[in-house]
Design a protein around this motif. Structure first.
Motif, PDB file in Angstrom:
ATOM      1  N   LEU A  83      11.922 -36.287  24.683  1.00 35.17           N
ATOM      2  CA  LEU A  83      10.961 -36.644  25.741  1.00 35.17           C
ATOM      3  C   LEU A  83      10.041 -35.476  26.064  1.00 35.17           C
ATOM      4  O   LEU A  83       8.847 -35.651  26.275  1.00 35.17           O
ATOM      5  N   ALA A  84      10.605 -34.278  26.101  1.00 32.99           N
ATOM      6  CA  ALA A  84       9.844 -33.084  26.492  1.00 32.99           C
ATOM      7  C   ALA A  84       8.778 -32.693  25.476  1.00 32.99           C
ATOM      8  O   ALA A  84       7.860 -31.952  25.814  1.00 32.99           O
ATOM      9  N   THR A  85       8.865 -33.220  24.252  1.00 35.75           N
ATOM     10  CA  THR A  85       7.882 -32.869  23.220  1.00 35.75           C
ATOM     11  C   THR A  85       7.120 -34.086  22.703  1.00 35.75           C
ATOM     12  O   THR A  85       6.283 -33.953  21.818  1.00 35.75           O
ATOM     13  N   ASN A  86       7.390 -35.253  23.253  1.00 34.73           N
ATOM     14  CA  ASN A  86       6.743 -36.487  22.821  1.00 34.73           C
ATOM     15  C   ASN A  86       5.266 -36.490  23.216  1.00 34.73           C
ATOM     16  O   ASN A  86       4.929 -36.209  24.368  1.00 34.73           O
ATOM     17  N   ILE A  87       4.380 -36.801  22.267  1.00 32.52           N
ATOM     18  CA  ILE A  87       2.931 -36.765  22.501  1.00 32.52           C
ATOM     19  C   ILE A  87       2.541 -37.649  23.687  1.00 32.52           C
ATOM     20  O   ILE A  87       1.779 -37.223  24.566  1.00 32.52           O
ATOM     21  N   GLN A  88       3.026 -38.879  23.715  1.00 34.47           N
ATOM     22  CA  GLN A  88       2.675 -39.793  24.806  1.00 34.47           C
ATOM     23  C   GLN A  88       3.116 -39.231  26.152  1.00 34.47           C
ATOM     24  O   GLN A  88       2.337 -39.200  27.107  1.00 34.47           O
ATOM     25  N   MET A  89       4.344 -38.742  26.230  1.00 31.86           N
ATOM     26  CA  MET A  89       4.861 -38.248  27.505  1.00 31.86           C
ATOM     27  C   MET A  89       4.157 -36.953  27.926  1.00 31.86           C
ATOM     28  O   MET A  89       3.932 -36.720  29.111  1.00 31.86           O
ATOM     29  N   LEU A  90       3.799 -36.105  26.965  1.00 32.59           N
ATOM     30  CA  LEU A  90       3.048 -34.884  27.306  1.00 32.59           C
ATOM     31  C   LEU A  90       1.662 -35.227  27.841  1.00 32.59           C
ATOM     32  O   LEU A  90       1.187 -34.603  28.792  1.00 32.59           O
ATOM     33  N   ALA A  91       1.017 -36.226  27.239  1.00 32.15           N
ATOM     34  CA  ALA A  91      -0.300 -36.645  27.735  1.00 32.15           C
ATOM     35  C   ALA A  91      -0.181 -37.202  29.149  1.00 32.15           C
ATOM     36  O   ALA A  91      -0.982 -36.871  30.031  1.00 32.15           O
ATOM     37  N   TYR A  92       0.821 -38.033  29.385  1.00 36.91           N
ATOM     38  CA  TYR A  92       1.023 -38.599  30.721  1.00 36.91           C
ATOM     39  C   TYR A  92       1.398 -37.507  31.730  1.00 36.91           C
ATOM     40  O   TYR A  92       0.965 -37.530  32.878  1.00 36.91           O
ATOM     41  N   ALA A  93       2.202 -36.537  31.279  1.00 35.28           N
ATOM     42  CA  ALA A  93       2.560 -35.419  32.153  1.00 35.28           C
ATOM     43  C   ALA A  93       1.318 -34.615  32.519  1.00 35.28           C
ATOM     44  O   ALA A  93       1.173 -34.162  33.661  1.00 35.28           O
ATOM     45  N   TYR A  94       0.404 -34.464  31.576  1.00 37.85           N
ATOM     46  CA  TYR A  94      -0.847 -33.758  31.850  1.00 37.85           C
ATOM     47  C   TYR A  94      -1.656 -34.509  32.906  1.00 37.85           C
ATOM     48  O   TYR A  94      -2.196 -33.901  33.833  1.00 37.85           O
ATOM     49  N   GLU A  95      -1.727 -35.822  32.784  1.00 41.53           N
ATOM     50  CA  GLU A  95      -2.440 -36.639  33.778  1.00 41.53           C
ATOM     51  C   GLU A  95      -1.800 -36.465  35.160  1.00 41.53           C
ATOM     52  O   GLU A  95      -2.501 -36.296  36.155  1.00 41.53           O
ATOM     53  N   ALA A  96      -0.472 -36.492  35.211  1.00 42.29           N
ATOM     54  CA  ALA A  96       0.235 -36.312  36.483  1.00 42.29           C
ATOM     55  C   ALA A  96      -0.009 -34.916  37.039  1.00 42.29           C
ATOM     56  O   ALA A  96      -0.235 -34.745  38.245  1.00 42.29           O
ATOM     57  N   TRP A  97       0.020 -33.917  36.166  1.00 38.77           N
ATOM     58  CA  TRP A  97      -0.202 -32.543  36.601  1.00 38.77           C
ATOM     59  C   TRP A  97      -1.622 -32.381  37.135  1.00 38.77           C
ATOM     60  O   TRP A  97      -1.841 -31.676  38.117  1.00 38.77           O
ATOM     61  N   CYS A  98      -2.592 -33.033  36.510  1.00 41.21           N
ATOM     62  CA  CYS A  98      -3.979 -32.971  36.996  1.00 41.21           C
ATOM     63  C   CYS A  98      -4.095 -33.609  38.378  1.00 41.21           C
ATOM     64  O   CYS A  98      -4.874 -33.152  39.219  1.00 41.21           O
TER      65      CYS A  98
END
Length: 194
Positions: A83-98
């Motif tokens: 999960l911590a390295t999954n492309i989809q989850m990293l993109a979504y995490a970036y959106e949440a972080w923004c």
């Protein structure tokens, strides 16, 4: 629940069993988003789009992303490390972080089996630096994809014979010199059990 001033119903219209949840619903409004659309422009002009199943901003300062998945075999359910390295989850995490810059973002898969087995919820924290590194990696991948998509001849790319049949197959399969005479292993999972 929408307030009267927002054009919705009033509390008298709410079922008596649901009234107990009204304070929680009011607290969640504006802090929990379902099917939130994501559109982020990458440095190369490509727009990364997606829909975040659940973006939960109630755990201040740490946002949570929950992605619902279904599978016929739980062996495909991701681990915390995946999960911590999954492309989809990293993109979504970036959106949440923004949306809410935080030291980390929680990412989770809620996996529902379609055949048998138990529901599985896996969650892990992704540090802000890993999110930023992941977003850079996503951009690097799309840069490379864009460059490879412009290639006119299969002779101009390094062949990856194990991917010849992936995602519907390579468009250059019929003319690929590297494929001529090569034995290509097709994963057994692509065929139904006999």
């Amino acid at each position: 629940l929408a307030d009267d001033e927002e054009g919705g119903g009033n509390e008298a219209d709410v079922h008596r069993l649901a009234k107990a949840s009204l304070p929680l619903l009011r607290e969640l409004r504006g802090n929990v988003f379902v099917e939130r659309k994501m559109e982020k422009k990458l440095r190369n002009g490509i727009v990364f789009t997606g829909r975040i199943d659940i973006l939960d901003l109630t755990l201040k300062p740490v946002p949570r992303i929950v992605d619902w998945k279904t599978t016929s075999d739980m062996k495909y359910a991701k681990t915390e490390e995946e999960l911590a390295t999954n492309i989809q989850m990293l993109a979504y995490a970036y959106e949440a972080w923004c949306a809410t810059p935080a030291p980390e973002v929680l990412v989770a898969h809620a996996v529902i089996p379609t055949r048998s087995g138990a529901f599985r919820y896996t969650e892990t924290a992704v540090p802000a630096k890993a999110i930023m590194d992941g977003w850079t990696r996503i951009q690097d991948i799309t840069d490379e994809m864009r460059e490879k998509a412009r290639v006119a001849s299969p002779d101009d790319v390094t062949p990856t014979l194990s991917a010849c049949s992936a995602y519907g197959g390579c468009a250059f399969r019929d003319t690929c010199k590297a494929l001529k005479g090569a034995v290509v292993q097709i994963p057994r999972s692509r065929f139904p059990a006999l």
